[in-house]
Design an enzyme around this catalytic site. Sequence first.
Site, PDB file in Angstrom:
ATOM      1  N   TYR A   1      -9.751   5.446   6.493  1.00  0.00           N
ATOM      2  CA  TYR A   1      -9.964   5.856   7.890  1.00  0.00           C
ATOM      3  C   TYR A   1     -11.041   6.926   7.868  1.00  0.00           C
ATOM      4  O   TYR A   1     -10.876   7.958   7.206  1.00  0.00           O
ATOM      5  CB  TYR A   1      -8.682   6.437   8.471  1.00  0.00           C
ATOM      6  CG  TYR A   1      -7.605   5.432   8.774  1.00  0.00           C
ATOM      7  CD1 TYR A   1      -6.711   5.011   7.797  1.00  0.00           C
ATOM      8  CD2 TYR A   1      -7.465   4.893  10.057  1.00  0.00           C
ATOM      9  CE1 TYR A   1      -5.721   4.082   8.074  1.00  0.00           C
ATOM     10  CE2 TYR A   1      -6.468   3.974  10.349  1.00  0.00           C
ATOM     11  CZ  TYR A   1      -5.599   3.570   9.353  1.00  0.00           C
ATOM     12  OH  TYR A   1      -4.610   2.643   9.642  1.00  0.00           O
TER      13      TYR A   1
ATOM     14  N   HIS B   1       0.847  -1.193   0.000  1.00  0.00           N
ATOM     15  CA  HIS B   1       0.000   0.000   0.000  1.00  0.00           C
ATOM     16  C   HIS B   1       0.884   1.245   0.000  1.00  0.00           C
ATOM     17  O   HIS B   1       1.684   1.436   0.913  1.00  0.00           O
ATOM     18  CB  HIS B   1      -0.932   0.020   1.222  1.00  0.00           C
ATOM     19  CG  HIS B   1      -2.177  -0.776   1.018  1.00  0.00           C
ATOM     20  ND1 HIS B   1      -3.269  -0.664   1.838  1.00  0.00           N
ATOM     21  CD2 HIS B   1      -2.506  -1.703   0.071  1.00  0.00           C
ATOM     22  CE1 HIS B   1      -4.235  -1.471   1.400  1.00  0.00           C
ATOM     23  NE2 HIS B   1      -3.788  -2.119   0.325  1.00  0.00           N
TER      24      HIS B   1
ATOM     25  N   TYR C   1       3.268   6.878   9.797  1.00  0.00           N
ATOM     26  CA  TYR C   1       2.460   5.705   9.435  1.00  0.00           C
ATOM     27  C   TYR C   1       3.337   4.608   8.823  1.00  0.00           C
ATOM     28  O   TYR C   1       3.204   3.432   9.173  1.00  0.00           O
ATOM     29  CB  TYR C   1       1.351   6.092   8.442  1.00  0.00           C
ATOM     30  CG  TYR C   1       0.267   5.036   8.332  1.00  0.00           C
ATOM     31  CD1 TYR C   1       0.398   3.965   7.451  1.00  0.00           C
ATOM     32  CD2 TYR C   1      -0.865   5.093   9.130  1.00  0.00           C
ATOM     33  CE1 TYR C   1      -0.574   2.980   7.361  1.00  0.00           C
ATOM     34  CE2 TYR C   1      -1.855   4.113   9.052  1.00  0.00           C
ATOM     35  CZ  TYR C   1      -1.696   3.062   8.171  1.00  0.00           C
ATOM     36  OH  TYR C   1      -2.659   2.077   8.092  1.00  0.00           O
TER      37      TYR C   1
HETATM   38  C1  PHB Z   1      -6.361  -4.051  10.401  1.00  0.00           C
HETATM   39  O1  PHB Z   1      -6.402  -4.334   9.181  1.00  0.00           O
HETATM   40  O2  PHB Z   1      -6.666  -4.872  11.304  1.00  0.00           O
HETATM   41  C2  PHB Z   1      -5.949  -2.668  10.815  1.00  0.00           C
HETATM   42  C3  PHB Z   1      -5.390  -1.837   9.867  1.00  0.00           C
HETATM   43  C4  PHB Z   1      -5.011  -0.553  10.237  1.00  0.00           C
HETATM   44  C5  PHB Z   1      -5.221  -0.132  11.545  1.00  0.00           C
HETATM   45  C6  PHB Z   1      -5.782  -0.984  12.497  1.00  0.00           C
HETATM   46  C7  PHB Z   1      -6.153  -2.256  12.125  1.00  0.00           C
HETATM   47  O3  PHB Z   1      -4.872   1.127  11.901  1.00  0.00           O
END
Ligand code: PHB
Length: 389
Positions: free
Chosen positions: A200, A72, A384
């Site tokens: 998100y 990603h 990130y």
């Molecule tokens: C997940 O895919 O479980 C996941 C991905 C990103 C996050 C938290 C959980 O910030």
Amino acid sequence: MRTQVAIIGGGPSGLLLSQLLHRKGIDSIVLERKTKDYVLGRIRAGILETGFVDLMREAGVANRMDAECIIHDGTVISYGDTLFGVDFKDLTGSHVVVYGQTEVTRDLYEAREAAGGKIVFETEAVTIHDADSDAPHVTYMVDGTEHRIDCDFVAGCDGFHGVSRQTIPLTVRREYEKLYPFGWLGILSQTPPVHHELIYSGSDRGFALCSMRNENLSRYYIQCSLSDTPEDWTDAAFWTELKRRIPEEYADRLVTGPSIEKSIAPLRSFVTEPMRWGRLFLCGDAAHIVPPTGAKGLNTAASDIHYLYNGLLQYYAEGDSEGIDRYSEKALTRIWKAERFSWATTNLLHRFPDQNAFDLKIQQADVDFLRENREAQSVFAQNYVGLPY
Ligand code: PHB
Ligand code: FAS
């Protein structure tokens, strides 16, 4: 029994450390209180930083991950009517990898078993003795029989509810904690992800996250009340609520299906200091917890393991204790930055019960600044994809 490093906990931290040490001829024994199937049945993290991927390669367990993972280069952030992307590759030259913690753990178990690694399952009453001496040992029960392991070091990789952190006296330990007034209800469904990247989403009804494990396995979360239980939520109710919290263009094309896993995780920020006491070293969730908003939980466990593994290597190969002496300081420096990022992203995108109109205006201004400002997006992206080890 005797080993060089006794490892408590057969989750990703303990298994990764054991496999890395094995590759350098350093002996360890892993004690796990559950069964392997139980450990593999827990659905947790999904996003790996490249630092974690590099460690898996160094441990010689990255073949399936390299074949099956998804790269990603960015993510989508939505807040009310605001929708924008953060381009990790453009801003940092790096990316993250989608590969579930379950698969990481499965790969590590397979590697340890293939190498004849010693893993004891269903251990009870694990107790660490004389950690603050030069001759620590660990005792545990299996099938009603007590066993003893004499060792040089103990790695406490036994998670938040483990025994290792509790072994450090309260006169030594300093704990820092923030509890959040909500949890995450997560489901796994054998459906195609709604988008090729994560979404998100902060909405007036609460936070939602659209994630995935592969092109036909999706992972979705919605912020929920701490009083909720998974049984309170039918699949239909979950999908309806998720659609109300994500942008319409995605809600309209969301493919729903039966949940194959449904669970609620409470959100907590937690750090214990120091992460070393004598010959006991705490790693991963045994020492720190983050709200999963920043996808840092598993990834901070990885940097702990990187520091401890290299410190133990330096000790055994060169007789130099500098690495293990600086373990706690180095690990905590990176952990606190991950704690801040996880706290900040949680505050940015969740609804808090005590928020007033002013608070919501500030939240919107924070999102607007992130949307409009390349430097702000660069800070988000650097955190990130993972700060340097
Ligand atoms: C997940 O895919 O479980 C996941 C991905 C990103 C996050 C938290 C959980 O910030
Ligand atoms: P773990 O808790 O994974 O492993 C510890 C192991 O020690 C367990 O197998 C346990 O059975 C064992 N153990 C405990 N006490 C013991 C004892 N006394 N004796 C022997 N063994 C003992 N992170 C993300 O990045 N994204 C997410 O979406 C996400 N979701 C999560 C959901 C939940 C419900 C939880 C609890 C965590 C989540 N995390 C997430 C964080 C998670 O991925 C952790 O960071 C990761 O599991 C850390 O790995 P370990 O440090 O190995 O701890």
